[in-house]
Design an enzyme around this catalytic site. Structure first.
Site, mmCIF file in Angstrom:
data_model
loop_
_atom_site.group_PDB
_atom_site.id
_atom_site.type_symbol
_atom_site.label_atom_id
_atom_site.label_comp_id
_atom_site.label_asym_id
_atom_site.label_seq_id
_atom_site.Cartn_x
_atom_site.Cartn_y
_atom_site.Cartn_z
ATOM 1 N N HIS A 59 -84.797 3.695 44.065
ATOM 2 C CA HIS A 59 -85.128 2.940 42.844
ATOM 3 C C HIS A 59 -83.788 2.292 41.930
ATOM 4 O O HIS A 59 -83.802 1.170 41.842
ATOM 5 C CB HIS A 59 -86.035 3.793 42.075
ATOM 6 C CG HIS A 59 -86.555 3.334 40.843
ATOM 7 N ND1 HIS A 59 -87.719 3.475 40.400
ATOM 8 C CD2 HIS A 59 -85.953 2.391 39.732
ATOM 9 C CE1 HIS A 59 -87.859 2.607 39.187
ATOM 10 N NE2 HIS A 59 -86.913 2.013 39.034
ATOM 11 N N HIS A 98 -81.118 -1.425 38.607
ATOM 12 C CA HIS A 98 -81.277 -1.516 40.094
ATOM 13 C C HIS A 98 -80.057 -1.945 40.655
ATOM 14 O O HIS A 98 -80.256 -3.038 41.370
ATOM 15 C CB HIS A 98 -82.448 -2.066 40.357
ATOM 16 C CG HIS A 98 -83.904 -1.811 39.550
ATOM 17 N ND1 HIS A 98 -84.836 -2.404 39.637
ATOM 18 C CD2 HIS A 98 -83.845 -0.570 39.022
ATOM 19 C CE1 HIS A 98 -85.779 -2.083 38.900
ATOM 20 N NE2 HIS A 98 -85.418 -0.659 38.438
ATOM 21 N N HIS A 148 -80.759 1.983 32.252
ATOM 22 C CA HIS A 148 -81.121 2.121 33.764
ATOM 23 C C HIS A 148 -81.251 0.710 34.404
ATOM 24 O O HIS A 148 -81.341 -0.201 33.480
ATOM 25 C CB HIS A 148 -82.995 2.571 33.609
ATOM 26 C CG HIS A 148 -83.508 2.471 34.758
ATOM 27 N ND1 HIS A 148 -83.198 2.946 36.069
ATOM 28 C CD2 HIS A 148 -84.762 1.674 35.069
ATOM 29 C CE1 HIS A 148 -84.024 2.405 37.089
ATOM 30 N NE2 HIS A 148 -85.010 1.666 36.570
ATOM 31 N N GLU A 171 -90.269 3.068 30.694
ATOM 32 C CA GLU A 171 -89.427 4.161 30.926
ATOM 33 C C GLU A 171 -89.105 5.019 29.593
ATOM 34 O O GLU A 171 -88.028 5.764 29.810
ATOM 35 C CB GLU A 171 -88.120 3.694 31.730
ATOM 36 C CG GLU A 171 -88.536 3.310 33.083
ATOM 37 C CD GLU A 171 -89.175 3.876 34.224
ATOM 38 O OE1 GLU A 171 -89.716 4.972 33.786
ATOM 39 O OE2 GLU A 171 -89.433 3.311 35.135
ATOM 40 N N GLU A 212 -59.768 5.866 41.088
ATOM 41 C CA GLU A 212 -60.017 6.340 39.753
ATOM 42 C C GLU A 212 -61.598 6.825 39.641
ATOM 43 O O GLU A 212 -61.822 7.215 38.571
ATOM 44 C CB GLU A 212 -59.821 5.346 38.911
ATOM 45 C CG GLU A 212 -58.314 5.362 38.830
ATOM 46 C CD GLU A 212 -57.726 4.293 38.033
ATOM 47 O OE1 GLU A 212 -58.181 3.787 37.133
ATOM 48 O OE2 GLU A 212 -56.374 4.016 38.374
HETATM 49 P P1 13P Z 1 -89.995 -1.917 32.149
HETATM 50 O O1 13P Z 1 -90.079 -3.461 32.520
HETATM 51 O O2 13P Z 1 -91.238 -1.277 31.830
HETATM 52 O O3 13P Z 1 -88.750 -1.930 31.432
HETATM 53 O O4 13P Z 1 -89.774 -1.458 33.708
HETATM 54 C C1 13P Z 1 -88.590 -1.770 34.341
HETATM 55 C C2 13P Z 1 -88.111 -0.733 35.587
HETATM 56 O O5 13P Z 1 -86.974 -0.789 35.851
HETATM 57 C C3 13P Z 1 -88.954 0.326 35.917
HETATM 58 O O6 13P Z 1 -88.431 1.421 36.087
HETATM 59 ZN ZN ZN Z 2 -86.427 0.622 37.538
#
Ligand code: 13P
Ligand code: ZN
Length: 272
Positions: free
Chosen positions: A210, A141, A139, A116, A169
């Site tokens: 995602h 999940h 990033h 990413e 808040e």
């Molecule tokens: P990477 O292992 O390449 O960092 O990817 C993980 C991920 O969350 C892809 O969106």
């Molecule tokens: Zn991801």
């Protein structure tokens, strides 16, 4: 030269990835972090002329030429970063051509930066253009944020409004709201460009079905943004299938935003 494993920025990466894993946000290799470093702080630990490898990035990042980042590796598990930072993290410098990265430390098993990287570096460029102090892109999940994607409209105004209603808040923590992208193929320059476009006006961007991106000046600020969205999404998921008999009204959201003096998206409230 000091031992790189004692660098505060390596510790921050280890602590943050461990916390994200502990919270269940980052299964397997899910999630990635990039952290902009000052040349002087890197120079305390590494010989800046000693390039281990040069790795193509697959896109042009001219405004970042000469900039240093510590970045999680692709395919690496957040649960393992703390026990082996050198294999799971890398320190890169965007090379003179703007399309390759010089590896100065890390990815010790022959690996490379996250898939990413386009979304990360393009988001850094976008955030730096509006906030020269931005340093972190993260990033993840997070479970409830992701769950909410399946039962709530993926509309920026509606999603932000719902999240703001879930904890008093929230509007103070993310007055700029949450940008939203539809489901897109990850790991591409296209999703990177779309994320960066949102990052010009949001510090948080949901990738539909995602996960989430956050950006901030410090690791704590960025973590706290995602943590607050995730808390609000959890409250939503705990309450969405029951009758709502109480809520925070829009005039109350306005009251708290004004009491804290934050520049919130007024058009995301439904005031007369
Ligand atoms: P990477 O292992 O390449 O960092 O990817 C993980 C991920 O969350 C892809 O969106
Ligand atoms: Zn991801």
């Amino acid at each position: 030269m000091k031992d790189i494993l004692t660098a505060p920025f390596v510790k921050e990466m280890c602590d943050t990835t461990a916390n994200m894993y502990r919270l269940g946000w980052d299964e397997r290799n899910g999630g990635n972090i990039s952290y902009l470093l000052e040349e002087a702080e890197v120079a305390e630990y590494l010989d800046l002329n000693h390039v281990l490898r040069t790795i193509p990035t697959g896109f042009e990042a001219k405004p970042l030429i000469g900039k240093y980042f510590i970045v999680t590796g692709t395919g690496k598990y957040f649960k393992n970063v703390q026990s082996d930072p050198a294999a799971n993290l890398g320190i890169i410098r965007i090379a003179e051509d703007g399309t390759t990265a010089d590896l100065l430390w890390g990815y010790s098993d022959g690996g490379k930066f996250t898939s990413e990287l386009p979304a990360h570096l393009m988001s850094h460029m976008a955030r730096l253009s509006v906030d020269p102090e931005n340093r972190v892109v993260m990033h993840s999940h997070p479970t409830h944020t992701l769950a909410m994607n399946y039962v709530h409209p993926l509309d920026e105004k509606e999603l932000t409004h719902t999240l703001w209603e879930m904890c008093t808040e929230c509007i103070v923590v993310f007055p700029d709201g949450v940008g939203v992208l539809p489901w897109m193929l990850c790991g591409t320059n296209s999703i990177g460009e779309a994320t960066a476009e949102k990052m010009k006006t949001y510090r948080l961007v949901i990738w539909g079905m995602h996960g989430i991106y956050g950006a901030g000046r410090t690791m704590d600020e960025t973590f706290g943004l995602i943590e607050t969205v995730e808390k609000a999404a959890q409250i939503y998921m705990l309450t969405c299938n029951r009758p709502r008999i109480n809520t925070i009204r829009d005039d109350q959201l306005q009251e708290i935003a004004e009491a804290f003096g934050v520049a919130y998206r007024k058009d995301f409230l439904r005031l007369e």
